[in-house]
Scaffold this active site. Structure first.
Site, PDB file in Angstrom:
ATOM      1  N   GLU A   1       0.596  -7.596   4.595  1.00 19.99           N
ATOM      2  CA  GLU A   1       1.440  -7.346   5.756  1.00 19.99           C
ATOM      3  C   GLU A   1       2.842  -6.997   5.288  1.00 19.99           C
ATOM      4  O   GLU A   1       3.389  -7.625   4.383  1.00 19.99           O
ATOM      5  CB  GLU A   1       1.476  -8.566   6.667  1.00 19.99           C
ATOM      6  CG  GLU A   1       2.269  -8.344   7.942  1.00 19.99           C
ATOM      7  CD  GLU A   1       2.114  -9.489   8.925  1.00 19.99           C
ATOM      8  OE1 GLU A   1       2.629  -9.371  10.056  1.00 19.99           O
ATOM      9  OE2 GLU A   1       1.477 -10.505   8.561  1.00 19.99           O
ATOM     10  N   GLY A   2       3.429  -5.992   5.930  1.00 20.76           N
ATOM     11  CA  GLY A   2       4.788  -5.584   5.635  1.00 20.76           C
ATOM     12  C   GLY A   2       5.652  -5.650   6.877  1.00 20.76           C
ATOM     13  O   GLY A   2       5.334  -6.338   7.851  1.00 20.76           O
ATOM     14  N   THR A   3       6.755  -4.915   6.871  1.00 20.28           N
ATOM     15  CA  THR A   3       7.683  -4.937   7.994  1.00 20.28           C
ATOM     16  C   THR A   3       7.081  -4.272   9.223  1.00 20.28           C
ATOM     17  O   THR A   3       7.208  -4.778  10.341  1.00 20.28           O
ATOM     18  CB  THR A   3       8.985  -4.223   7.613  1.00 20.28           C
ATOM     19  OG1 THR A   3       9.535  -4.853   6.454  1.00 20.28           O
ATOM     20  CG2 THR A   3       9.997  -4.291   8.744  1.00 20.28           C
TER      21      THR A   3
ATOM     22  N   ILE B   1      -2.685  -4.420   6.588  1.00 23.09           N
ATOM     23  CA  ILE B   1      -4.025  -4.055   6.120  1.00 23.09           C
ATOM     24  C   ILE B   1      -4.949  -5.227   6.451  1.00 23.09           C
ATOM     25  O   ILE B   1      -4.696  -6.373   6.048  1.00 23.09           O
ATOM     26  CB  ILE B   1      -4.048  -3.748   4.620  1.00 23.09           C
ATOM     27  CG1 ILE B   1      -3.182  -2.520   4.324  1.00 23.09           C
ATOM     28  CG2 ILE B   1      -5.475  -3.504   4.137  1.00 23.09           C
ATOM     29  CD1 ILE B   1      -3.177  -2.102   2.870  1.00 23.09           C
TER      30      ILE B   1
ATOM     31  N   GLY C   1       3.735  -2.493   8.828  1.00 25.57           N
ATOM     32  CA  GLY C   1       2.352  -2.153   8.567  1.00 25.57           C
ATOM     33  C   GLY C   1       1.508  -3.355   8.182  1.00 25.57           C
ATOM     34  O   GLY C   1       2.024  -4.379   7.721  1.00 25.57           O
TER      35      GLY C   1
ATOM     36  N   ASP D   1       1.826   9.522  -6.433  1.00 22.60           N
ATOM     37  CA  ASP D   1       2.201   8.107  -6.355  1.00 22.60           C
ATOM     38  C   ASP D   1       1.116   7.237  -6.995  1.00 22.60           C
ATOM     39  O   ASP D   1       0.654   6.259  -6.404  1.00 22.60           O
ATOM     40  CB  ASP D   1       2.429   7.693  -4.901  1.00 22.60           C
ATOM     41  CG  ASP D   1       3.154   6.357  -4.787  1.00 22.60           C
ATOM     42  OD1 ASP D   1       3.526   5.794  -5.842  1.00 22.60           O
ATOM     43  OD2 ASP D   1       3.344   5.870  -3.658  1.00 22.60           O
TER      44      ASP D   1
ATOM     45  N   LEU E   1      -5.096  -8.930   5.154  1.00 25.15           N
ATOM     46  CA  LEU E   1      -5.044  -8.930   3.690  1.00 25.15           C
ATOM     47  C   LEU E   1      -3.623  -8.732   3.174  1.00 25.15           C
ATOM     48  O   LEU E   1      -3.203  -9.371   2.216  1.00 25.15           O
ATOM     49  CB  LEU E   1      -5.955  -7.837   3.130  1.00 25.15           C
ATOM     50  CG  LEU E   1      -7.437  -7.940   3.517  1.00 25.15           C
ATOM     51  CD1 LEU E   1      -8.220  -6.774   2.921  1.00 25.15           C
ATOM     52  CD2 LEU E   1      -8.020  -9.265   3.062  1.00 25.15           C
TER      53      LEU E   1
END
Length: 568
Positions: A299-301, A305, A303, A426, A297
């Site tokens: 995507e990061g550097t 989901i 991490g 946050d 769903l």
């Protein structure tokens, strides 16, 4: 023959007015046939005085009418009070003199220094001195052939006088009304200040909005006077059930006061080891074999989901959809610890508008994963931006009433956290999820720094923080409380009304503290009602004691939502 007629310019002390000089020349049959030798013109001296040219301007020369000169519009300066025409004839010629003014309200009827009729002089003479020019009709100037027209020293016409009187009266009325309004405004401001000083917790005024605008929408008992909310009030609010609080173990002290006491936290995640982080979630750990990964769903550097499936422990035929948060193989230990620790922020809390962690998988040799209940429309910020990209033809298009309903749900979830004395630190649309029935749930901020890197900034302290969502005391002193969460809720409400835009996008993160300290705030979104922006402004009060409580925000937004429904 009929003599020339002209209109002179005139001026005021404020500005110069210019009028058009139009000269009509007519000749008798004798003139048109030639013979008398009639000349009508402006001398070199007069032409130089009027337009600065060394030339004569003839209207009639030797009985020939200049049809080019007649329609020529001569601009006369406003300070000019008289015009001098030179004329003469070789033989006896009778004349009749008349004037025409197109707009008597602008200029008075000119007057001449010669008789209305008589004989054109047969000899040209030198111009008469200027100080002799105000000569009134009835005096014959056939000796020198000069005609002076004066349009300044005469009394104004009735219409002109009425015009100036009307303008003066209007100005006086406007000035009087302005004084009355100023006095009333000062009086009302004193009343507001007096009432604020008598209230227990002060007003909820935002620095970017006048106090009159906020108090027009917010009820007298919320949040300006900060009256504690009763249990009967809570029953009427969606998602804020007192019975639910009792079952979930809300302390009696919180119920009695209505709001938690101020609590300041410091970020201590870096002091937690991986073993300690795993120990905190050991009681909800499950076998990795029960989890199946499906689509990615986000995507990061470091991490990701996933959309996944969790098999029921007792009945393998039963499955339920889940969100799976995990890190990549190259993620550092600090990043793994932060994911596990921040995922526990809402653990053990039960509310319809919260999405706490369900399970984790922390087997040795495998990257840890965190499981949360699945909502099919996913991240709220991404959902809002999708609606904005295809607003016209989007089947998921949402109305303003839907957006307010989302804000109410977020406020209800945050109100529950405040009563449990839990500080989120946050709150933003990126940390909320939504389903197809527009039910919104608040999540933790695990992996948010990696999945939304543009929303976090490092201010030289080696820590990425959501600078644009943080209250001033959080930015400057790293102090967090329910009041700082209220500030973040105001920014989240702004995100909702702009369909996922980034706040303070033009402000340098290093200048945010000074920007807020000077009283500047985000501008009112387009198509955002004044009442709703007033709620945002309340949340951004510089003094945290003046910000409303979440329960008061729920009440205000619920009333506004009902008002919107009345017009649909």
């Amino acid at each position: 023959m009929a003599g020339p007629a002209a209109a002179a310019g005139w001026g005021t002390s404020l500005r110069f007015w210019r009028a058009l000089v139009v000269l009509w020349g007519c000749c008798s049959d004798s003139v048109c046939r030639g013979g008398p030798g009639v000349n009508v013109y402006l001398s070199v001296e007069e032409t130089r005085r009027l337009i600065g040219l060394d030339a004569e301007l003839y209207y009639v020369r030797n009985d020939v009418v200049s049809y080019y000169a007649l329609p020529f519009k001569l601009l006369v300066p406003g300070e000019t009070n008289s015009l001098h025409f030179t004329w003469h004839a070789k033989s006896k010629v009778e004349y009749k003199l008349g004037f025409q003014v197109d707009n008597p309200a602008v200029m008075d009827m000119p007057q001449a220094n010669i008789s209305a009729q008589g004989e054109i002089p047969r000899k040209e003479s030198e111009p008469e001195p200027e100080e002799k020019s105000p000569i009134y009709p009835g005096k014959n100037s056939s000796k020198d052939g000069r005609t002076a027209f004066d349009a300044v020293h005469t009394a104004p016409t009735t219409s002109t006088r009425v015009f100036y009187i009307s303008v003066g009266v209007c100005c006086a009325v406007i000035f009087l009304v302005a004084i009355i309004l100023a006095v009333l405004h000062l009086h009302s401001m004193k009343r507001v200040e007096l009432s604020d000083s008598m209230s227990e917790s002060g007003s909820s005024q935002g620095l970017s909005q006048p106090s009159t605008q906020t108090t027009q929408y917010l009820r007298a008992d919320t949040p300006n006077n900060a009256t504690p909310v009763t249990r009967s009030d809570l029953k009427e609010l969606p998602g804020c059930n007192p019975e639910e609080e009792r079952q979930n173990g809300v302390t009696q002290a919180s119920k009695k006061s209505g709001y938690p006491t101020l609590r300041i936290e410091k970020n201590d995640l870096k002091s937690v080891t991986l073993a300690e982080a795993k120990a905190r979630v050991k009681d909800i750990a499950i076998s990795r074999e029960r989890v199946t990964f499906k689509d990615v769903l986000q995507e990061g550097t470091f991490g990701r989901i996933f959309h996944g499936v969790l098999v029921d422990e007792k009945d393998p035929n039963k499955e339920k959809n889940v969100f799976i948060k995990t890190v990549k193989d190259h993620a550092s230990e600090v990043q793994v610890v932060m994911m596990l620790t921040e995922s526990c922020k809402l653990r053990g809390l039960h509310h319809r508008n919260l999405l706490p962690i369900n399970h984790v998988c922390i087997e040795d040799g495998e990257r840890p994963i965190v499981l949360l209940p699945y909502l099919n429309w996913g991240n709220l910020k991404l959902f809002l931006r999708q609606c904005k990209l295809a607003e016209a033809n989007n089947p998921q298009a949402i109305s303003q009433q839907d957006l307010v309903h989302m804000a109410i749900q977020i406020a209800c979830g945050m109100s529950y956290l405040a009563r449990r004395e839990v500080i989120h630190k946050d709150l933003a649309t990126r940390n909320c999820v939504i389903d197809d029935s527009l039910q919104v749930k608040i999540t933790d901020n695990a992996l948010s720094r990696d999945l939304f890197p543009m929303d976090y900034h490092c201010l030289g302290d080696n820590e990425n923080r959501p600078v644009r969502w943080m209250a001033l005391e959080s930015l400057v002193n790293n102090e967090f409380s329910s009041a700082s969460d209220v500030w973040a809720f105001g920014v989240t409400l702004w995100e909702l009304m702009t369909l996922g835009q980034t706040p303070y996008v033009d402000i340098d993160p290093f200048e945010m503290a000074a920007y807020l300290k000077d009283g500047y705030r985000i501008a009112q979104p387009i198509n955002c009602p004044d009442e709703l922006f007033a709620v945002m402004a309340c949340c951004w009060a510089l003094d945290r004691d003046e910000r409303p409580k979440f329960q008061q925000l729920v009440q205000c937004l619920t009333e506004f939502h009902a008002a919107l429904g009345a017009y649909v």
